[in-house]
Design a protein around this motif. Structure first.
Motif, PDB file in Angstrom:
ATOM      1  N   MET A   1      -6.892  14.585  -8.639  1.00  0.00           N
ATOM      2  CA  MET A   1      -5.711  13.973  -7.901  1.00  0.00           C
ATOM      3  C   MET A   1      -5.933  14.172  -6.227  1.00  0.00           C
ATOM      4  N   ILE A   2      -6.494  15.243  -5.841  1.00  0.00           N
ATOM      5  CA  ILE A   2      -6.642  15.483  -4.398  1.00  0.00           C
ATOM      6  C   ILE A   2      -7.778  14.655  -3.786  1.00  0.00           C
ATOM      7  N   ARG A   3      -9.046  14.231  -4.771  1.00  0.00           N
ATOM      8  CA  ARG A   3      -9.903  13.359  -4.224  1.00  0.00           C
ATOM      9  C   ARG A   3      -9.420  12.061  -4.048  1.00  0.00           C
ATOM     10  N   ALA A   4      -8.668  11.616  -5.322  1.00  0.00           N
ATOM     11  CA  ALA A   4      -8.008  10.074  -5.269  1.00  0.00           C
ATOM     12  C   ALA A   4      -7.120   9.806  -3.949  1.00  0.00           C
ATOM     13  N   ASN A   5      -6.254  11.072  -3.747  1.00  0.00           N
ATOM     14  CA  ASN A   5      -5.384  10.961  -2.665  1.00  0.00           C
ATOM     15  C   ASN A   5      -6.014  10.794  -1.289  1.00  0.00           C
ATOM     16  N   LEU A   6      -7.084  11.719  -1.125  1.00  0.00           N
ATOM     17  CA  LEU A   6      -7.979  11.618   0.166  1.00  0.00           C
ATOM     18  C   LEU A   6      -8.549  10.158   0.484  1.00  0.00           C
ATOM     19  N   ILE A   7      -9.126   9.763  -0.769  1.00  0.00           N
ATOM     20  CA  ILE A   7      -9.648   8.263  -0.743  1.00  0.00           C
ATOM     21  C   ILE A   7      -8.485   7.341  -0.091  1.00  0.00           C
ATOM     22  N   ALA A   8      -7.507   7.413  -0.940  1.00  0.00           N
ATOM     23  CA  ALA A   8      -6.442   6.529  -0.549  1.00  0.00           C
ATOM     24  C   ALA A   8      -5.925   6.571   0.976  1.00  0.00           C
TER      25      ALA A   8
ATOM     26  N   ALA B   1       1.376  20.717  -5.289  1.00  0.00           N
ATOM     27  CA  ALA B   1       2.317  19.933  -6.151  1.00  0.00           C
ATOM     28  C   ALA B   1       3.186  19.558  -5.104  1.00  0.00           C
ATOM     29  N   ASP B   2       3.904  20.485  -4.390  1.00  0.00           N
ATOM     30  CA  ASP B   2       5.055  20.230  -3.615  1.00  0.00           C
ATOM     31  C   ASP B   2       4.525  19.332  -2.333  1.00  0.00           C
ATOM     32  N   GLU B   3       3.580  19.693  -1.810  1.00  0.00           N
ATOM     33  CA  GLU B   3       2.917  18.937  -0.803  1.00  0.00           C
ATOM     34  C   GLU B   3       2.892  17.434  -1.397  1.00  0.00           C
ATOM     35  N   PHE B   4       2.364  17.266  -2.617  1.00  0.00           N
ATOM     36  CA  PHE B   4       2.315  15.844  -2.966  1.00  0.00           C
ATOM     37  C   PHE B   4       3.915  15.276  -2.983  1.00  0.00           C
ATOM     38  N   LEU B   5       4.810  15.833  -3.312  1.00  0.00           N
ATOM     39  CA  LEU B   5       6.256  15.418  -2.992  1.00  0.00           C
ATOM     40  C   LEU B   5       6.276  15.064  -1.442  1.00  0.00           C
ATOM     41  N   VAL B   6       6.229  16.095  -0.736  1.00  0.00           N
ATOM     42  CA  VAL B   6       6.286  15.893   0.736  1.00  0.00           C
ATOM     43  C   VAL B   6       5.728  14.439   1.364  1.00  0.00           C
ATOM     44  N   HIS B   7       4.463  14.359   0.819  1.00  0.00           N
ATOM     45  CA  HIS B   7       3.471  12.990   0.904  1.00  0.00           C
ATOM     46  C   HIS B   7       4.323  11.746   0.600  1.00  0.00           C
ATOM     47  N   ALA B   8       4.995  12.013  -0.747  1.00  0.00           N
ATOM     48  CA  ALA B   8       5.531  10.892  -1.367  1.00  0.00           C
ATOM     49  C   ALA B   8       6.809  10.482  -0.454  1.00  0.00           C
ATOM     50  N   ASN B   9       7.478  11.249   0.076  1.00  0.00           N
ATOM     51  CA  ASN B   9       8.642  11.158   0.939  1.00  0.00           C
ATOM     52  C   ASN B   9       8.276  10.596   2.182  1.00  0.00           C
ATOM     53  N   GLU B  10       7.104  11.145   2.555  1.00  0.00           N
ATOM     54  CA  GLU B  10       6.755  10.195   3.978  1.00  0.00           C
ATOM     55  C   GLU B  10       6.218   8.893   3.983  1.00  0.00           C
ATOM     56  N   GLU B  11       5.358   8.432   2.639  1.00  0.00           N
ATOM     57  CA  GLU B  11       5.259   7.194   2.358  1.00  0.00           C
ATOM     58  C   GLU B  11       6.264   6.283   2.255  1.00  0.00           C
TER      59      GLU B  11
ATOM     60  N   THR C   1       0.963  -1.048   0.098  1.00  0.00           N
ATOM     61  CA  THR C   1      -0.007  -0.043   0.149  1.00  0.00           C
ATOM     62  C   THR C   1       0.964   1.304  -0.155  1.00  0.00           C
ATOM     63  N   GLU C   2       1.940   1.254   0.775  1.00  0.00           N
ATOM     64  CA  GLU C   2       2.761   2.634   0.893  1.00  0.00           C
ATOM     65  C   GLU C   2       3.595   2.605  -0.383  1.00  0.00           C
ATOM     66  N   LEU C   3       3.810   1.606  -1.109  1.00  0.00           N
ATOM     67  CA  LEU C   3       4.872   1.824  -2.272  1.00  0.00           C
ATOM     68  C   LEU C   3       3.811   2.405  -3.360  1.00  0.00           C
ATOM     69  N   VAL C   4       2.472   1.797  -3.612  1.00  0.00           N
ATOM     70  CA  VAL C   4       1.575   2.438  -4.337  1.00  0.00           C
ATOM     71  C   VAL C   4       1.297   3.770  -4.457  1.00  0.00           C
ATOM     72  N   CYS C   5       1.140   4.205  -2.941  1.00  0.00           N
ATOM     73  CA  CYS C   5       0.924   5.615  -2.580  1.00  0.00           C
ATOM     74  C   CYS C   5       2.131   6.294  -3.043  1.00  0.00           C
ATOM     75  N   VAL C   6       3.347   5.893  -2.832  1.00  0.00           N
ATOM     76  CA  VAL C   6       4.523   6.739  -3.191  1.00  0.00           C
ATOM     77  C   VAL C   6       4.485   6.625  -4.918  1.00  0.00           C
ATOM     78  N   LEU C   7       4.080   5.986  -5.545  1.00  0.00           N
ATOM     79  CA  LEU C   7       4.023   5.856  -7.039  1.00  0.00           C
ATOM     80  C   LEU C   7       2.958   7.005  -7.406  1.00  0.00           C
ATOM     81  N   ARG C   8       1.596   6.848  -6.822  1.00  0.00           N
ATOM     82  CA  ARG C   8       0.633   7.773  -7.061  1.00  0.00           C
ATOM     83  C   ARG C   8       1.036   9.419  -6.686  1.00  0.00           C
TER      84      ARG C   8
END
Ligand SMILES: [Fe+2]
Ligand SMILES: [Fe+2]
Length: 195
Positions: free
Chosen positions: A142-149, A90-100, A66-73
């Motif tokens: 994108m925001i909606r898909a990330n919130l669901i995940a 967009a920058d916050e998506f990168l912060v999340h990718a790094n935390e995942e 799950t975490e790896l798919v979240c990184v890719l997304r």
């Protein structure tokens, strides 16, 4: 008679069956301590661990996927959202990718400590993941898909924490830390979601 007095006068309270005079009630299992000196190939897993090892490794491997798919997304969203509408998001998506990514590393490390094999196989990643990949072009989608995940991850981690309980306190504490970060992610995303 007060409730406290009643409790003090009740002879059955505080009595432990088969207790010998002067023997402590909280006592370690000497046979377990002796057994811990053997089975060195099991590393950190000692006799008190219980029969849950394989189940917990399986749960952790599903969360690793799950975490790896979240990184890719999040990476996909970071690179495609840059310059679309809100560079800050967009920058916050990168912060999340790094935390995942950090969550995935923690989980993989715990799987190895438990004597398991962390499964990074890309062939089965998406079918083992609780959350989905997403390649929406639109920022709100994108925001909606990330919130669901994130909400799916929060639900999965909450259930795992309840299932593990006191069976493995190290794994539970790790999952509690990850869960609180997923809750922060979901909270941020829901602030950006326009309805
Ligand atoms: Fe995560
Ligand atoms: Fe997250």
């Amino acid at each position: 008679m007060s409730a406290a007095e009643k409790t003090m006068n009740n002879p059955s309270i505080g009595k432990v069956q088969n207790l010998h005079e002067g023997e402590p009630r909280l006592k370690l299992d000497a046979a377990g301590l002796e057994a811990a000196k053997h089975g060195l190939e099991k590393g950190a897993v000692t006799p008190s661990y219980g029969p849950w090892r394989e189940d917990i490794i399986k749960l952790l491997n599903d969360s690793l996927a799950t975490e790896l798919v979240c990184v890719l997304r999040y990476k996909r969203h970071y690179f495609t959202a840059k310059g679309v509408a809100s560079p800050a998001i967009a920058d916050e998506f990168l912060v999340h990718a790094n935390e995942e990514t950090a969550h995935a590393d923690q989980i993989a490390e715990r799987i190895v400590q438990l004597g398991g094999e962390p499964d990074f196989s890309p062939a089965t990643l998406i079918e083992r993941s609780h959350a989905e990949y997403d390649d929406s072009a639109d920022l709100q989608a994108m925001i909606r898909a990330n919130l669901i995940a994130e909400r799916v991850a929060i639900e999965a981690y909450s259930q795992m924490i309840a299932l593990i309980g006191d069976k493995d306190s190290t794994t539970r504490r790790m999952l509690e830390g990850i869960l609180s970060q997923e809750q922060e992610h979901a909270d941020e995303l829901s602030d950006w979601l326009s309805d």
